[in-house]
Design an enzyme around this catalytic site. Structure first.
Site, PDB file in Angstrom:
ATOM      1  N   ALA A 273       7.468   8.520   6.258  1.00  0.00           N
ATOM      2  CA  ALA A 273       7.726   8.290   7.732  1.00  0.00           C
ATOM      3  C   ALA A 273       6.859   9.256   8.616  1.00  0.00           C
ATOM      4  O   ALA A 273       6.876  10.091   8.382  1.00  0.00           O
ATOM      5  CB  ALA A 273       9.817   8.935   8.493  1.00  0.00           C
TER       6      ALA A 273
ATOM      7  N   CYS B 221       0.560  -1.176   0.277  1.00  0.00           N
ATOM      8  CA  CYS B 221       0.216   0.062   0.327  1.00  0.00           C
ATOM      9  C   CYS B 221       0.768   1.585  -0.303  1.00  0.00           C
ATOM     10  O   CYS B 221       0.559   2.650  -0.713  1.00  0.00           O
ATOM     11  CB  CYS B 221      -1.282   0.153   1.612  1.00  0.00           C
ATOM     12  SG  CYS B 221      -1.518  -1.527   1.029  1.00  0.00           S
TER      13      CYS B 221
ATOM     14  N   ARG C  33      15.397   0.894   2.866  1.00  0.00           N
ATOM     15  CA  ARG C  33      15.143  -0.787   2.604  1.00  0.00           C
ATOM     16  C   ARG C  33      14.512  -1.624   3.031  1.00  0.00           C
ATOM     17  O   ARG C  33      14.967  -2.360   2.631  1.00  0.00           O
ATOM     18  CB  ARG C  33      16.871  -0.925   1.826  1.00  0.00           C
ATOM     19  CG  ARG C  33      16.626  -1.621   0.086  1.00  0.00           C
ATOM     20  CD  ARG C  33      18.041  -2.128   0.314  1.00  0.00           C
ATOM     21  NE  ARG C  33      19.047  -0.625  -0.513  1.00  0.00           N
ATOM     22  CZ  ARG C  33      20.295  -1.040   0.513  1.00  0.00           C
ATOM     23  NH1 ARG C  33      20.953  -1.868   1.115  1.00  0.00           N
ATOM     24  NH2 ARG C  33      21.002   0.118   0.289  1.00  0.00           N
ATOM     25  N   SER C  34      13.818  -1.473   4.036  1.00  0.00           N
ATOM     26  CA  SER C  34      12.979  -1.799   4.578  1.00  0.00           C
ATOM     27  C   SER C  34      11.769  -2.820   3.173  1.00  0.00           C
ATOM     28  O   SER C  34      12.305  -2.122   2.471  1.00  0.00           O
ATOM     29  CB  SER C  34      12.222  -1.619   5.376  1.00  0.00           C
ATOM     30  OG  SER C  34      10.968  -0.469   4.444  1.00  0.00           O
TER      31      SER C  34
ATOM     32  N   ASP D 252      21.318   2.616   2.279  1.00  0.00           N
ATOM     33  CA  ASP D 252      20.241   2.536   3.663  1.00  0.00           C
ATOM     34  C   ASP D 252      21.315   2.481   4.298  1.00  0.00           C
ATOM     35  O   ASP D 252      22.520   3.109   4.067  1.00  0.00           O
ATOM     36  CB  ASP D 252      19.743   0.643   3.699  1.00  0.00           C
ATOM     37  CG  ASP D 252      19.080   0.744   4.563  1.00  0.00           C
ATOM     38  OD1 ASP D 252      17.989   1.015   5.095  1.00  0.00           O
ATOM     39  OD2 ASP D 252      19.031  -0.904   5.254  1.00  0.00           O
TER      40      ASP D 252
END
Length: 367
Positions: free
Chosen positions: A312, A183, A218-219, A241
């Site tokens: 975030a 999403c 880079r999650s 990252d």
């Protein structure tokens, strides 16, 4: 324009973008024979998770969708004298029950619960046929390999299917549907489409060609899928990252200057020798998703006229970001929740579609 805004970039709230997709979801609901059911699973007492659960409830109820919140673990209020429950206690069992409940069309688990690999394990327990968040490995596989169209039957299959048809446009070929995309990454892409980062004149699947993008974090939930989406749409992407920077592209540079330029069906990644400062200096778009209130992207490093997007919960950009950025989007949550509800509507339809047994081919193509 107020005097103090002269010379500054635009602060863009995403309300008009969200409104367009809210209208799309409403139209889809009107054409559906029933309102889909979403179950939210809250397994901790974390305030952000509970806030998001209530936000989800309000959005569902506002659109006429059904929503049930199931609380387990430390989310359950304890009576006096009762032993306190730990985070995540009973969450796996509740996910399995929801998978097996035919009245439920979609499942949303409010992470983080345990963190790391244990949360990733829970994401794989959720049935792909009910995974509104698009976090199951099937959907990540499709995303990373630029597989945009699938048959509904493939979601219930453990067999990998081969690509059988090239990308033409965003209309699913007969017998196929669009794959589910996570999403938040999809919400960011929709924001970039809205402001014209994507060039509609270019071929579908390559409309971000010519753009250089830096994605910070880079999650596997946001950063990497987003970088892959953008690269599969033609952009040159720097994925930054804490310990490295990688470059994602469908057009990898060859060390041999006389060799033909490559154009691949999906992005490849390799280590990048540029520093973050050097990446930002050439980036048309900068997207930051670092879960830290102290982390800030330095305005002085930004390219003049770039687009900045904060993903975030905390603001990752400095207060003077609009001194350099032509457009600054401070939050994307209102679009993200509409992407989730659109996924819910699609999965409800996918479950209702009758597909002949054995028809499980995958067709590449997204959004």
């Amino acid at each position: 324009m107020p005097p103090d805004a002269v010379g500054k970039g635009i602060l863009l709230k995403v309300d008009p973008i969200a409104d367009a997709f809210r209208a799309e979801v409403k139209d889809g609901l009107a054409a559906s024979h029933r309102a889909p059911m979403l179950v939210g699973i809250l397994a901790t007492n974390a305030s952000p998770s509970r806030f998001y659960a209530e936000f989800t409830r309000k959005q569902c109820e506002g659109l006429g969708m059904r929503f049930i919140l199931k609380e387990v673990g430390s989310a359950v209020k304890q009576n006096e004298g009762e032993e306190a429950r730990s985070d995540g206690d009973g969450v796996e069992e509740v996910i399995i029950e929801a998978n097996e409940d035919d009245s439920i069309d979609g499942i949303m688990v409010y992470y983080p619960i345990f963190g790391g690999q244990q949360d990733h394990y829970l994401q794989q327990i959720v049935s792909p046929l009910k995974d509104v968040e698009g976090l199951h490995s099937k959907f990540h596989y499709n995303l990373y390999h630029n597989i945009r169209f699938i048959t509904p039957a493939s979601l219930a299959s453990t067999i990998s299917s081969k690509v059988i048809q090239p990308i033409i446009d965003d209309i699913p070929p007969s017998g196929t549907v669009k794959s589910i995309i996570p999403c938040t990454p999809l919400g960011v892409v929709k924001c970039l489409e809205y402001i014209g980062v994507y060039n509609k004149i270019l071929t579908y699947g390559d409309r971000a060609y010519g753009k250089t993008v830096t994605v910070i974090n880079r999650s596997e939930v946001v950063g990497r899928p987003l970088a892959a989406l953008l690269a599969n749409d033609g952009a040159r992407v720097f994925s930054a990252d804490i310990d490295s920077i990688q470059e994602y592209t469908k057009r990898p540079r060859s060390s041999n200057p006389t060799s033909a330029r490559q154009y691949l069906p999906h992005h490849t990644s390799h280590l990048c020798t540029l520093s973050l400062e050097e990446c930002l200096a050439v980036s048309d778009v900068v997207i930051s998703a670092v879960p830290s209130a102290s982390y800030k992207v330095k305005t002085e490093w930004l390219k003049e006229g770039c687009v900045c997007v904060n993903v975030a919960a905390d603001k990752n950009f400095e207060k003077d970001v609009r001194d350099k950025a032509s457009i600054y989007i401070p939050a994307v949550g209102k679009v993200t929740i509409l992407m989730l509800l659109r996924n819910l509507l699609r999965l409800s339809h996918y479950n209702d579609v009758s597909v002949p047994s054995g028809s499980e081919d995958i067709i590449p193509a997204s959004e």
